[in-house]
Every structure is written in structure tokens, then in C-alpha cells.
Design a protein around this motif. Structure first.
Motif, PDB file in Angstrom:
ATOM      1  N   LEU A  29       0.837  -1.198   0.000  1.00  0.00           N
ATOM      2  CA  LEU A  29       0.000   0.000   0.000  1.00  0.00           C
ATOM      3  C   LEU A  29       0.872   1.249   0.000  1.00  0.00           C
ATOM      4  N   ALA A  30       1.921   1.233   0.774  1.00  0.00           N
ATOM      5  CA  ALA A  30       2.822   2.389   0.856  1.00  0.00           C
ATOM      6  C   ALA A  30       3.584   2.602  -0.450  1.00  0.00           C
ATOM      7  N   ASP A  31       3.718   1.561  -1.268  1.00  0.00           N
ATOM      8  CA  ASP A  31       4.447   1.674  -2.538  1.00  0.00           C
ATOM      9  C   ASP A  31       3.588   2.179  -3.687  1.00  0.00           C
ATOM     10  N   LEU A  32       2.276   2.281  -3.483  1.00  0.00           N
ATOM     11  CA  LEU A  32       1.401   2.747  -4.557  1.00  0.00           C
ATOM     12  C   LEU A  32       1.676   4.209  -4.889  1.00  0.00           C
ATOM     13  N   SER A  43      -5.232   8.632   1.331  1.00  0.00           N
ATOM     14  CA  SER A  43      -4.183   9.640   1.173  1.00  0.00           C
ATOM     15  C   SER A  43      -2.815   8.997   1.380  1.00  0.00           C
ATOM     16  N   ARG A  44      -1.784   9.687   0.928  1.00  0.00           N
ATOM     17  CA  ARG A  44      -0.402   9.210   1.129  1.00  0.00           C
ATOM     18  C   ARG A  44      -0.129   9.076   2.624  1.00  0.00           C
ATOM     19  N   ARG A  45      -0.597  10.032   3.391  1.00  0.00           N
ATOM     20  CA  ARG A  45      -0.385  10.005   4.847  1.00  0.00           C
ATOM     21  C   ARG A  45      -1.034   8.766   5.475  1.00  0.00           C
ATOM     22  N   GLU A  46      -2.258   8.441   5.061  1.00  0.00           N
ATOM     23  CA  GLU A  46      -2.951   7.252   5.574  1.00  0.00           C
ATOM     24  C   GLU A  46      -2.218   5.977   5.183  1.00  0.00           C
ATOM     25  N   ALA A  47      -1.733   5.923   3.943  1.00  0.00           N
ATOM     26  CA  ALA A  47      -1.010   4.737   3.469  1.00  0.00           C
ATOM     27  C   ALA A  47       0.279   4.531   4.264  1.00  0.00           C
ATOM     28  N   GLU A  48       0.989   5.606   4.503  1.00  0.00           N
ATOM     29  CA  GLU A  48       2.239   5.496   5.270  1.00  0.00           C
ATOM     30  C   GLU A  48       1.968   5.118   6.724  1.00  0.00           C
ATOM     31  N   ALA A  49       0.898   5.660   7.291  1.00  0.00           N
ATOM     32  CA  ALA A  49       0.539   5.304   8.669  1.00  0.00           C
ATOM     33  C   ALA A  49       0.172   3.824   8.754  1.00  0.00           C
ATOM     34  N   GLU A  50      -0.548   3.340   7.769  1.00  0.00           N
ATOM     35  CA  GLU A  50      -0.924   1.924   7.739  1.00  0.00           C
ATOM     36  C   GLU A  50       0.311   1.041   7.591  1.00  0.00           C
ATOM     37  N   ALA A  51       1.263   1.464   6.790  1.00  0.00           N
ATOM     38  CA  ALA A  51       2.492   0.689   6.592  1.00  0.00           C
ATOM     39  C   ALA A  51       3.319   0.592   7.863  1.00  0.00           C
TER      40      ALA A  51
END
Length: 57
Positions: A29-32, A43-51
Motif C-alpha cells: 500500500l505504501a508503494d502505490l 491519502s499518502r499520509r494514511e497509506a504510510e501510517a498503515e504501513a
């Protein structure tokens, strides 16, 4: 020491595999790209938080 029951062993293996799958999915997800994330409404922020989340389900 007593043996682990087969059903317990299966559940432990299932849990381990699920945790591993979740971690791998979160890293992907963070690589998308930002465009791909926008397509799925994250959002990018949500993806990074999830990662960064721990491996627990």
C-alpha cells in the motif's frame, strides 16, 4: 510435555500467515503511486501510517 492439538496448531499457523499477509499488504500500500491511492480513496499520509502499523491483525 504434552503435544499441541492439531486444531490449535492449525490456528497458530493460520494466525501467523494472516499477520504476514497483512504486513506484506500494508507495505505494498505504501508503494502505490499517489494517483493509485487517490483511486482507492486513501491519502499518502494514511497509506504510510498503515504501513507503519504493527503486524497484529
Amino acid at each position: 510435555m504434552s503435544e499441541i492439538k492439531p486444531s490449535l496448531a492449525r490456528r497458530l499457523v493460520w494466525l501467523f500467515l494472516r499477520m504476514r499477509r497483512n504486513r506484506r499488504t500494508r507495505l505494498h500500500l505504501a508503494d502505490l503511486t499517489d494517483a493509485a491511492l487517490e483511486d482507492i480513496g486513501i491519502s499518502r499520509r494514511e497509506a504510510e501510517a498503515e504501513a507503519r502499523r504493527w503486524i497484529w491483525p
